[in-house]
Motif scaffolding. Structure first.
Motif, PDB file in Angstrom:
ATOM      1  N   HIS A  40     101.620  20.470  -1.997  1.00  0.00           N
ATOM      2  CA  HIS A  40     100.936  19.186  -1.825  1.00  0.00           C
ATOM      3  C   HIS A  40      99.743  19.201  -2.774  1.00  0.00           C
ATOM      4  CE1 HIS A  40     103.268  18.152   1.710  1.00  0.00           C
ATOM      5  NE2 HIS A  40     103.060  19.386   2.147  1.00  0.00           N
ATOM      6  N   LEU A  41      99.718  18.264  -3.693  1.00  0.00           N
ATOM      7  CA  LEU A  41      98.642  18.210  -4.677  1.00  0.00           C
ATOM      8  C   LEU A  41      97.724  17.038  -4.347  1.00  0.00           C
ATOM      9  CD1 LEU A  41      97.385  19.324  -7.265  1.00  0.00           C
ATOM     10  CD2 LEU A  41      98.906  17.804  -8.550  1.00  0.00           C
ATOM     11  N   LEU A  42      96.450  17.347  -4.242  1.00  0.00           N
ATOM     12  CA  LEU A  42      95.430  16.333  -3.987  1.00  0.00           C
ATOM     13  C   LEU A  42      94.458  16.371  -5.156  1.00  0.00           C
ATOM     14  CD1 LEU A  42      94.027  14.292  -2.104  1.00  0.00           C
ATOM     15  CD2 LEU A  42      92.905  16.237  -1.003  1.00  0.00           C
ATOM     16  N   VAL A  43      94.440  15.304  -5.936  1.00  0.00           N
ATOM     17  CA  VAL A  43      93.518  15.210  -7.066  1.00  0.00           C
ATOM     18  C   VAL A  43      92.316  14.408  -6.584  1.00  0.00           C
ATOM     19  CG1 VAL A  43      93.187  14.329  -9.404  1.00  0.00           C
ATOM     20  CG2 VAL A  43      95.366  15.354  -8.766  1.00  0.00           C
ATOM     21  N   VAL A  44      91.137  15.021  -6.687  1.00  0.00           N
ATOM     22  CA  VAL A  44      89.927  14.351  -6.220  1.00  0.00           C
ATOM     23  C   VAL A  44      89.029  14.034  -7.405  1.00  0.00           C
ATOM     24  CG1 VAL A  44      90.020  15.376  -3.917  1.00  0.00           C
ATOM     25  CG2 VAL A  44      88.725  16.528  -5.699  1.00  0.00           C
ATOM     26  N   HIS A  45      88.441  12.864  -7.351  1.00  0.00           N
ATOM     27  CA  HIS A  45      87.500  12.437  -8.388  1.00  0.00           C
ATOM     28  C   HIS A  45      86.209  12.008  -7.716  1.00  0.00           C
ATOM     29  CE1 HIS A  45      85.696  10.646 -11.869  1.00  0.00           C
ATOM     30  NE2 HIS A  45      85.532   9.528 -11.186  1.00  0.00           N
ATOM     31  N   SER A  46      85.117  12.614  -8.157  1.00  0.00           N
ATOM     32  CA  SER A  46      83.803  12.252  -7.641  1.00  0.00           C
ATOM     33  C   SER A  46      82.883  12.014  -8.834  1.00  0.00           C
ATOM     34  CB  SER A  46      83.252  13.371  -6.759  1.00  0.00           C
ATOM     35  OG  SER A  46      82.018  12.978  -6.206  1.00  0.00           O
ATOM     36  N   LYS A  71     102.605  11.055 -16.215  1.00  0.00           N
ATOM     37  CA  LYS A  71     103.268  11.793 -17.297  1.00  0.00           C
ATOM     38  C   LYS A  71     103.751  13.169 -16.839  1.00  0.00           C
ATOM     39  CE  LYS A  71     101.029   9.493 -21.144  1.00  0.00           C
ATOM     40  NZ  LYS A  71     100.035   9.560 -22.221  1.00  0.00           N
ATOM     41  N   SER A  72     103.064  13.764 -15.878  1.00  0.00           N
ATOM     42  CA  SER A  72     103.458  15.097 -15.403  1.00  0.00           C
ATOM     43  C   SER A  72     104.706  15.027 -14.540  1.00  0.00           C
ATOM     44  CB  SER A  72     102.318  15.740 -14.612  1.00  0.00           C
ATOM     45  OG  SER A  72     102.192  15.115 -13.347  1.00  0.00           O
ATOM     46  N   GLY A  73     104.968  13.852 -13.967  1.00  0.00           N
ATOM     47  CA  GLY A  73     106.157  13.676 -13.142  1.00  0.00           C
ATOM     48  C   GLY A  73     106.051  14.281 -11.758  1.00  0.00           C
ATOM     49  N   ILE A  74     104.851  14.657 -11.347  1.00  0.00           N
ATOM     50  CA  ILE A  74     104.718  15.222 -10.006  1.00  0.00           C
ATOM     51  C   ILE A  74     104.047  14.216  -9.086  1.00  0.00           C
ATOM     52  CG2 ILE A  74     104.605  17.603 -10.813  1.00  0.00           C
ATOM     53  CD1 ILE A  74     101.594  17.508 -10.160  1.00  0.00           C
ATOM     54  N   SER A  75     104.302  14.399  -7.833  1.00  0.00           N
ATOM     55  CA  SER A  75     103.705  13.531  -6.831  1.00  0.00           C
ATOM     56  C   SER A  75     102.364  14.121  -6.401  1.00  0.00           C
ATOM     57  CB  SER A  75     104.640  13.424  -5.633  1.00  0.00           C
ATOM     58  OG  SER A  75     104.038  12.667  -4.613  1.00  0.00           O
ATOM     59  N   ALA A  76     101.355  13.308  -6.421  1.00  0.00           N
ATOM     60  CA  ALA A  76     100.025  13.758  -6.004  1.00  0.00           C
ATOM     61  C   ALA A  76      99.302  12.589  -5.362  1.00  0.00           C
ATOM     62  CB  ALA A  76      99.233  14.276  -7.197  1.00  0.00           C
ATOM     63  N   ARG A  77      98.372  12.936  -4.506  1.00  0.00           N
ATOM     64  CA  ARG A  77      97.509  11.929  -3.898  1.00  0.00           C
ATOM     65  C   ARG A  77      96.180  11.957  -4.635  1.00  0.00           C
ATOM     66  NH1 ARG A  77      96.062  13.197   1.845  1.00  0.00           N
ATOM     67  NH2 ARG A  77      93.894  12.676   1.592  1.00  0.00           N
ATOM     68  N   LEU A  78      95.691  10.802  -5.017  1.00  0.00           N
ATOM     69  CA  LEU A  78      94.411  10.695  -5.717  1.00  0.00           C
ATOM     70  C   LEU A  78      93.382  10.152  -4.744  1.00  0.00           C
ATOM     71  CD1 LEU A  78      92.658  10.747  -8.291  1.00  0.00           C
ATOM     72  CD2 LEU A  78      93.572   8.488  -8.845  1.00  0.00           C
ATOM     73  N   MET A  79      92.283  10.904  -4.605  1.00  0.00           N
ATOM     74  CA  MET A  79      91.182  10.466  -3.739  1.00  0.00           C
ATOM     75  C   MET A  79      89.936  10.271  -4.581  1.00  0.00           C
ATOM     76  SD  MET A  79      91.284  12.896  -0.347  1.00  0.00           S
ATOM     77  CE  MET A  79      89.795  12.161   0.320  1.00  0.00           C
ATOM     78  N   ARG A  80      89.296   9.145  -4.383  1.00  0.00           N
ATOM     79  CA  ARG A  80      88.007   8.892  -5.036  1.00  0.00           C
ATOM     80  C   ARG A  80      86.931   9.203  -4.016  1.00  0.00           C
ATOM     81  NH1 ARG A  80      86.274   3.290  -7.869  1.00  0.00           N
ATOM     82  NH2 ARG A  80      84.107   3.850  -8.135  1.00  0.00           N
ATOM     83  N   LEU A  81      86.085  10.183  -4.350  1.00  0.00           N
ATOM     84  CA  LEU A  81      85.059  10.645  -3.428  1.00  0.00           C
ATOM     85  C   LEU A  81      83.710  10.021  -3.754  1.00  0.00           C
ATOM     86  CD1 LEU A  81      86.016  14.439  -3.575  1.00  0.00           C
ATOM     87  CD2 LEU A  81      86.880  12.705  -1.996  1.00  0.00           C
ATOM     88  N   THR A  82      82.831  10.020  -2.779  1.00  0.00           N
ATOM     89  CA  THR A  82      81.471   9.517  -3.001  1.00  0.00           C
ATOM     90  C   THR A  82      80.483  10.595  -2.571  1.00  0.00           C
ATOM     91  OG1 THR A  82      81.426   8.496  -0.810  1.00  0.00           O
ATOM     92  CG2 THR A  82      82.116   7.091  -2.647  1.00  0.00           C
ATOM     93  N   GLY A  83      79.262  10.445  -3.010  1.00  0.00           N
ATOM     94  CA  GLY A  83      78.222  11.405  -2.653  1.00  0.00           C
ATOM     95  C   GLY A  83      78.136  12.517  -3.673  1.00  0.00           C
TER      96      GLY A  83
END
Length: 161
Positions: A39-45, A88-100
């Motif tokens: 399970h891949l979770l990509v987080v951006h803050s 482009k990577s072809g994988i399934s991931a969840r993208l979360m935009r974080l705050t703080g």
């Protein structure tokens, strides 16, 4: 673990801020660690400490609004780049935009999602800047409740000893 026992799925958090260092960390994960079923979770803050470099001393509300609007546009561009990389990577991931605060938010997201691993890039800040504004990767490394992999990108022309 015997062959009959299925391998537990890993939950991997990759912290991406849109920098080449974070994209390098993503590529490193794809090349060396990515396994089917993870399970891949990509987080951006967004870097909330950038205000230290640009102090706001204005009574003009429209100027502050324009700064916030510009910042939001920059964040949206980064999110589009991340989504493009995932597609482009072809994988399934969840993208979360974080705050703080980025470091705290990454650790919290990893905890809440029961991550087995956090992967982050390292910008290689100098000692003075790291002291003044901190290092997200350093914070994550010292506060996470799971292993942390900090990917240090080799610089072009840098000779290893």
């Amino acid at each position: 673990m015997s062959e009959a026992t299925p391998r537990a799925k890993n939950t991997v958090v990759i912290a991406m801020d849109g920098s080449e260092h974070s994209f390098y960390a993503f590529e490193w994960y794809m090349d060396f660690l990515n396994k089917p079923g993870d399970h891949l979770l990509v987080v951006h803050s967004p870097d909330n400490k950038s205000h230290l470099r640009t102090p706001v001393m204005s009574i003009d509300g429209s100027a502050v609004f324009r700064m916030v609007e510009k910042s939001e546009e920059e964040v949206n561009k980064i999110v589009i780049q991340i989504k493009d990389k995932l597609t482009k990577s072809g994988i399934s991931a969840r993208l979360m935009r974080l705050t703080g605060d980025a470091g705290h938010a990454i650790v919290k997201a990893a905890d809440e999602n029961k991550a087995n691993l956090i992967i982050t890039g390292s910008r290689g800040l100098g000692a003075v800047r790291r002291t003044l504004v901190g290092s997200v990767s350093n914070y994550v490394l010292h506060h996470a409740h799971c292993p942390v992999l900090v990917c240090q990108r080799k610089l072009h022309g840098h000779k290893s000893s």
